[in-house]
Write a protein that holds these residues in place. Structure first.
Motif, short mmCIF file in Angstrom:
data_model
loop_
_atom_site.label_atom_id
_atom_site.label_comp_id
_atom_site.label_asym_id
_atom_site.label_seq_id
_atom_site.Cartn_x
_atom_site.Cartn_y
_atom_site.Cartn_z
N UNK A 98 0.82 -1.21 0.00
CA UNK A 98 0.00 0.00 0.00
C UNK A 98 0.85 1.25 0.00
N UNK A 99 1.91 1.22 0.83
CA UNK A 99 2.83 2.37 0.90
C UNK A 99 3.54 2.54 -0.44
N UNK B 269 4.82 10.88 -15.70
CA UNK B 269 3.87 11.10 -16.79
C UNK B 269 3.91 12.55 -17.27
N UNK B 270 4.03 13.51 -16.33
CA UNK B 270 4.10 14.90 -16.74
C UNK B 270 5.39 15.16 -17.52
N UNK C 280 4.58 5.32 -5.29
CA UNK C 280 4.82 5.22 -6.73
C UNK C 280 3.62 5.74 -7.50
N UNK C 281 2.45 5.32 -7.17
CA UNK C 281 1.26 5.66 -7.94
C UNK C 281 0.82 7.09 -7.77
N UNK C 282 0.94 7.65 -6.57
CA UNK C 282 0.42 8.98 -6.34
C UNK C 282 1.49 10.07 -6.39
N UNK C 283 2.76 9.70 -6.17
CA UNK C 283 3.79 10.74 -6.15
C UNK C 283 4.71 10.64 -7.38
N UNK C 284 5.25 9.49 -7.65
CA UNK C 284 6.26 9.37 -8.70
C UNK C 284 5.64 9.26 -10.10
#
Length: 163
Positions: free
Chosen positions: A23-24, A38-39, A29-33
Motif C-alpha cells: 500500500x505504501x 507522466x508529466x 509510486x502511484x500517487x507521487x512518482x
C-alpha cells in the motif's frame, strides 16, 4: 510440530505488513512518482511535437525562400541574356558599320589605284610605242639605209602591236 502451529500467528502478521508495504509503495509510486514521470513524458512529447512543427515550418520557409531565389535567378538570367543579345546586336551593328566604311574606303582606294594603273599602263604603252617606233626607224636605217618618218614608224608599230 511447533512450527506449523506458529504459522497461523505469523502468517497474519506477515500478511498485514505485506499489505501495508504494498500500500505504501503503491501510494508513493502511484500517487507521487507516476504523475511526475507522466508529466515529464507529456512535456517531452509536447516538446518533440513543437520541435517537429517548428522544423516543418522552417522547411516550408526554406522551400519558399528557395523558390523565390529560383524565380529571381531565372529573371536575372533572362535579363543577362537580353543584355548579351543587345550587346551582341550593337556589336554586330557597329562591326557592320565599320566594315561598310572600310569596304567603301577600300573600294575608293581600289578605284583610284585602278585609275592610276590604267593611266600608268596607257603611259607605258605610249612610251613603248614611241621607243618601238624609234627603234624601228633606227633598224630600218641601219639595215636598208632608207629613211622612215616618225609618223610612218609609229603607224607600223601600232599596226604590229594591235594586231
Amino acid at each position: 510440530m511447533p512450527q506449523i502451529s506458529q504459522l497461523a500467528e505469523t502468517f497474519a502478521s506477515q500478511l498485514f505488513w505485506l499489505l501495508v508495504t504494498f500500500g505504501f509503495v503503491f501510494f508513493v509510486v502511484g500517487k507521487m512518482m507516476l504523475p511526475k514521470v507522466m508529466s515529464t513524458v507529456d512535456a517531452r512529447d509536447q516538446s518533440v511535437a513543437g520541435d517537429l512543427a517548428a522544423a516543418e515550418a522552417a522547411r516550408a520557409a526554406a522551400d519558399q525562400a528557395e523558390e523565390n531565389w529560383r524565380v529571381k535567378e531565372n529573371a536575372a538570367r533572362e535579363a543577362a541574356q537580353r543584355r548579351i543579345a543587345e550587346a551582341r546586336a550593337q556589336g554586330v551593328a557597329a562591326a557592320e558599320k565599320t566594315l561598310a566604311a572600310g569596304n567603301l574606303e577600300s573600294e575608293t582606294r581600289i578605284a583610284e589605284a585602278e585609275t592610276r594603273i590604267a593611266a600608268a599602263s596607257a603611259a607605258a604603252a605610249a612610251e613603248i610605242e614611241t621607243v618601238a617606233a624609234e627603234a624601228a626607224r633606227d633598224i630600218v636605217a641601219r639595215f636598208s639605209g632608207a629613211q622612215v618618218t616618225a609618223v610612218e614608224a609609229q603607224t607600223a608599230v601600232k599596226a604590229a602591236l594591235n594586231g
